[in-house]
Design an enzyme around this catalytic site. Structure first.
Site, mmCIF file in Angstrom:
data_model
loop_
_atom_site.group_PDB
_atom_site.id
_atom_site.type_symbol
_atom_site.label_atom_id
_atom_site.label_comp_id
_atom_site.label_asym_id
_atom_site.label_seq_id
_atom_site.Cartn_x
_atom_site.Cartn_y
_atom_site.Cartn_z
ATOM 1 N N ASP A 24 0.810 -1.225 0.000
ATOM 2 C CA ASP A 24 0.000 0.000 0.000
ATOM 3 C C ASP A 24 0.842 1.272 0.000
ATOM 4 O O ASP A 24 0.445 2.287 0.567
ATOM 5 C CB ASP A 24 -0.970 0.016 1.204
ATOM 6 N N LYS A 65 1.776 2.325 -5.013
ATOM 7 C CA LYS A 65 2.384 1.831 -6.263
ATOM 8 C C LYS A 65 1.459 2.115 -7.445
ATOM 9 O O LYS A 65 1.904 2.442 -8.530
ATOM 10 C CB LYS A 65 2.634 0.308 -6.165
ATOM 11 N N GLY A 104 -4.560 -4.208 -3.885
ATOM 12 C CA GLY A 104 -5.555 -3.172 -4.168
ATOM 13 C C GLY A 104 -4.790 -1.906 -4.501
ATOM 14 O O GLY A 104 -4.176 -1.316 -3.623
ATOM 15 N N HIS A 105 -4.755 -1.556 -5.767
ATOM 16 C CA HIS A 105 -3.957 -0.415 -6.220
ATOM 17 C C HIS A 105 -4.891 0.714 -6.656
ATOM 18 O O HIS A 105 -5.759 0.511 -7.507
ATOM 19 C CB HIS A 105 -3.044 -0.842 -7.385
ATOM 20 N N GLN A 109 2.033 -5.906 -3.314
ATOM 21 C CA GLN A 109 2.479 -5.991 -1.920
ATOM 22 C C GLN A 109 3.760 -5.158 -1.745
ATOM 23 O O GLN A 109 3.986 -4.235 -2.516
ATOM 24 C CB GLN A 109 2.708 -7.449 -1.475
HETATM 25 P P1 GDP Z 1 -0.838 0.443 -3.511
HETATM 26 O O1 GDP Z 1 -1.423 -0.845 -3.075
HETATM 27 O O2 GDP Z 1 0.630 0.514 -3.262
HETATM 28 O O3 GDP Z 1 -1.170 0.815 -4.930
HETATM 29 O O4 GDP Z 1 -1.491 1.579 -2.573
HETATM 30 P P2 GDP Z 1 -3.056 1.709 -2.169
HETATM 31 O O5 GDP Z 1 -3.801 2.194 -3.338
HETATM 32 O O6 GDP Z 1 -3.527 0.462 -1.496
HETATM 33 O O7 GDP Z 1 -2.962 2.788 -1.022
HETATM 34 C C1 GDP Z 1 -2.481 4.076 -1.241
HETATM 35 C C2 GDP Z 1 -3.581 5.095 -0.856
HETATM 36 O O8 GDP Z 1 -3.013 6.381 -0.742
HETATM 37 C C3 GDP Z 1 -4.664 5.227 -1.917
HETATM 38 O O9 GDP Z 1 -5.881 5.488 -1.275
HETATM 39 C C4 GDP Z 1 -4.211 6.423 -2.722
HETATM 40 O O10 GDP Z 1 -5.274 7.088 -3.380
HETATM 41 C C5 GDP Z 1 -3.630 7.289 -1.652
HETATM 42 N N1 GDP Z 1 -2.518 8.164 -2.071
HETATM 43 C C6 GDP Z 1 -1.592 7.948 -3.026
HETATM 44 N N2 GDP Z 1 -0.661 8.921 -3.006
HETATM 45 C C7 GDP Z 1 -1.024 9.772 -2.033
HETATM 46 C C8 GDP Z 1 -0.462 10.973 -1.498
HETATM 47 O O11 GDP Z 1 0.592 11.441 -1.906
HETATM 48 N N3 GDP Z 1 -1.137 11.581 -0.467
HETATM 49 C C9 GDP Z 1 -2.290 11.070 0.038
HETATM 50 N N4 GDP Z 1 -2.865 11.739 1.028
HETATM 51 N N5 GDP Z 1 -2.841 9.942 -0.421
HETATM 52 C C10 GDP Z 1 -2.215 9.303 -1.426
HETATM 53 P P1 IMO Z 2 -0.890 -4.104 -2.311
HETATM 54 O O1 IMO Z 2 -0.438 -4.646 -3.648
HETATM 55 C C1 IMO Z 2 -0.882 -4.554 2.035
HETATM 56 C C2 IMO Z 2 -0.814 -8.627 3.591
HETATM 57 C C3 IMO Z 2 -2.041 -9.105 4.337
HETATM 58 C C4 IMO Z 2 -1.396 -10.083 5.307
HETATM 59 C C5 IMO Z 2 -0.301 -10.716 4.475
HETATM 60 C C6 IMO Z 2 -0.669 -12.043 3.846
HETATM 61 O O2 IMO Z 2 -2.183 -3.411 -2.346
HETATM 62 O O3 IMO Z 2 0.212 -3.323 -1.668
HETATM 63 P P2 IMO Z 2 -2.225 -12.733 1.799
HETATM 64 O O4 IMO Z 2 -3.684 -12.521 1.574
HETATM 65 O O5 IMO Z 2 -1.351 -12.153 0.742
HETATM 66 O O6 IMO Z 2 -1.877 -14.166 2.094
HETATM 67 O O7 IMO Z 2 -1.924 -11.939 3.173
HETATM 68 O O8 IMO Z 2 0.007 -9.779 3.445
HETATM 69 N N1 IMO Z 2 -1.070 -8.109 2.231
HETATM 70 C C7 IMO Z 2 -1.042 -6.821 1.906
HETATM 71 N N2 IMO Z 2 -0.872 -5.735 2.680
HETATM 72 N N3 IMO Z 2 -1.002 -4.427 0.696
HETATM 73 C C8 IMO Z 2 -1.155 -5.510 -0.091
HETATM 74 O O9 IMO Z 2 -1.161 -5.432 -1.437
HETATM 75 C C9 IMO Z 2 -1.218 -6.775 0.514
HETATM 76 N N4 IMO Z 2 -1.385 -8.026 0.043
HETATM 77 C C10 IMO Z 2 -1.274 -8.837 1.100
HETATM 78 O O10 IMO Z 2 -2.679 -8.045 4.994
HETATM 79 O O11 IMO Z 2 -0.779 -9.378 6.362
HETATM 80 MG MG MG Z 3 -2.950 -1.562 -1.815
#
Ligand code: GDP
Ligand code: IMO
Ligand code: MG
Length: 429
Positions: A13, A16, A40-41, A225
């Site tokens: 998270d 990316k 979840g991106h 991840q």
């Molecule tokens: P990923 O899994 O690495 O793609 O990241 P996620 O999408 O799960 O989580 C990142 C969260 O931060 C999302 O809700 C984005 O919309 C939000 N986000 C991304 N960049 C920024 C930032 O620079 N500032 C803030 N406040 N939110 C951000």
């Molecule tokens: P993105 O791509 C954050 C974590 C789960 C758990 C561990 C194992 O959005 O960054 P799993 O279901 O993969 O066997 O769970 O890994 N986990 C993540 N945490 N971002 C993710 O993906 C994750 N995918 C798995 O919360 O701790």
């Molecule tokens: Mg994510």
């Protein structure tokens, strides 16, 4: 030749999805090569927010070819739902998406097993998986006997194979679950339906990508991840079941390392973690809650509140080295804007010893006490800043210190979720 990799350096998270979306315009192919619908991106474009799970974030650009390789585990129902959701919003998903016939398929027993097995983690602490059946599917892949790849769905022996597997699963995990056993006839019919719908997308992505690198296509690898969740190099057993650090790019995609030209390590300006496992810089206090509130730190997939804490330079220096990172993208810097002081973990103290090497055993990490360096905050809104020069001096100093501790330059800074809220540092020659 150009293969750029976007790798999360923390526990996932790191934003990316936002970075991949920003870099997509410079590339012809965007690739997901490990993980599955545990990812979840998020991509925010003006008024629209997209949450991608199995499909590469590059899908929002119709001229880009998106590829999901054999290193990914695919739940057909999930990917079809994702495709339908994107199409309903006017996003093109047709010949611009290719799924590997080598990708392993998630079945209902994998999801069931995820629930059963997560509860019996030996330390007593749950891994806290996303319950998407990811680990059990990878386990069946490695064990081979009960594994089904996407390409197998189109073979004449598929029904027979699935019946055999369903019976075996009923015999092994059947007694552990209360509802009826798995009905192989129903599951066969369901999966044949999925197979028909997915057929236009399925192909040999390894051959496709090898041709692409040899003909100088610009490829972007979208890691899922984060490196601390890597099955071999992360905080085992509190990890995911694939190589989510930079080392997973080649095994997951089939592209040899020699083709990789750049690795961008993505970090948050602080740390978060979802699920169980040690987290030395965690702040279970008002600072953690402040970060959670400002950063909206609730899981994209499961909506679980994310655990929040200070930036851990010991962990990130390790994962940057492990992933072969050349440059850093520091995301969510704006989330720290209101705090008068910030802390950066520069070392751990384990049993009275100061260490800067990331421990290989989770029990040592559990005992690690962070050694913090305190730096001043900037206490100004930075969400409208678009150049490094316009950032408050304290924010620039904070970034410089992270860069120094990790030993990599900061090339991108994100100050808000939107595409526009991004600062590209001038690249040093
Ligand atoms: P990923 O899994 O690495 O793609 O990241 P996620 O999408 O799960 O989580 C990142 C969260 O931060 C999302 O809700 C984005 O919309 C939000 N986000 C991304 N960049 C920024 C930032 O620079 N500032 C803030 N406040 N939110 C951000
Ligand atoms: P993105 O791509 C954050 C974590 C789960 C758990 C561990 C194992 O959005 O960054 P799993 O279901 O993969 O066997 O769970 O890994 N986990 C993540 N945490 N971002 C993710 O993906 C994750 N995918 C798995 O919360 O701790
Ligand atoms: Mg994510």
């Amino acid at each position: 030749m150009s293969v750029t990799c976007v790798i999360g350096l923390q526990w996932g998270d790191e934003a990316k999805g936002k970075l991949v979306d920003l870099l997509t315009d410079d590339h012809e192919i965007v690739v997901r090569y490990q993980g599955g619908s545990n990812a979840g991106h998020t991509v925010v474009t003006g008024s629209q927010t997209y949450k991608l799970s199995l499909i590469p974030s590059g899908i929002l650009s119709p001229r880009v070819q998106c590829v999901v390789t054999g290193g990914v585990v695919i739940n057909p129902a999930s990917i079809l739902q994702e495709i339908d959701g994107l199409v309903a919003r006017g996003i093109k998903v047709s010949d611009n998406l290719m799924l590997s016939d080598r990708a392993h398929v998630i079945f209902p027993w994998h999801v069931t097993e995820d629930g059963i097995l997560d509860k019996s983690c030996s330390s007593g602490e749950n891994i806290g998986t996303t319950m998407r059946g990811i680990g059990p599917c990878y386990r069946d892949k490695v064990a081979r006997s009960f594994a089904v790849r996407l390409g197998d769905l189109y073979r004449s022996d598929f029904k027979e194979k699935l019946r055999y597997i369903a019976e075996a699963k009923n015999a092994t995990i059947g007694p552990l679950i209360t509802p009826q056993p798995f009905n192989s006839t129903e599951i066969v019919a369901e999966y044949i339906g999925y197979a028909q719908r997915l057929k236009p997308y399925v192909g040999d992505t390894t051959a496709y990508l090898l041709d692409a690198v040899e003909s100088d296509k610009r490829i972007l690898m979208e890691g899922a991840q984060g490196a601390l969740l890597d099955i071999d190099h992360g905080t085992f057993p509190f990890v995911t079941s694939s190589n989510s650090s930079g080392v997973g790019v080649s095994s997951g995609s089939g592209i040899p390392g020699q083709w990789i030209t750049k690795v961008i390590g993505v970090v948050k300006a602080y740390s978060t973690r979802v699920g169980g496992g040690p987290f030395p810089t965690e702040q279970e206090n008002e600072v953690g809650q402040h970060i959670r509130d400002r950063g909206n730190e609730y899981g994209t997939v499961t909506r679980r509140p994310r655990r929040c804490g200070w930036f851990d330079a010991v962990a990130v220096r390790y994962t940057a080295r492990l992933s072969g990172v050349n440059a850093l993208a520091v995301m969510l810097l704006d989330v720290l804007s209101e705090l008068p002081e910030l802390q950066i973990c520069t070392a751990y103290e384990i049993d009275g010893q100061r260490v800067t090497q990331f421990p290989s055993h989770v029990d040592d990490l559990r005992r690690a006490k962070p050694v913090f360096e305190t730096v001043p905050g900037w206490q100004r809104d930075i969400t409208k800043v678009r150049t490094m020069q316009d950032l408050p001096a304290e924010a620039r100093k904070y970034l410089d210190r992270l860069s120094e501790l990790i030993g990599r330059p900061v090339e991108v800074v994100s100050v808000g979720p939107d595409r526009e809220q991004t600062i590209f540092a001038e690249r040093k020659a």
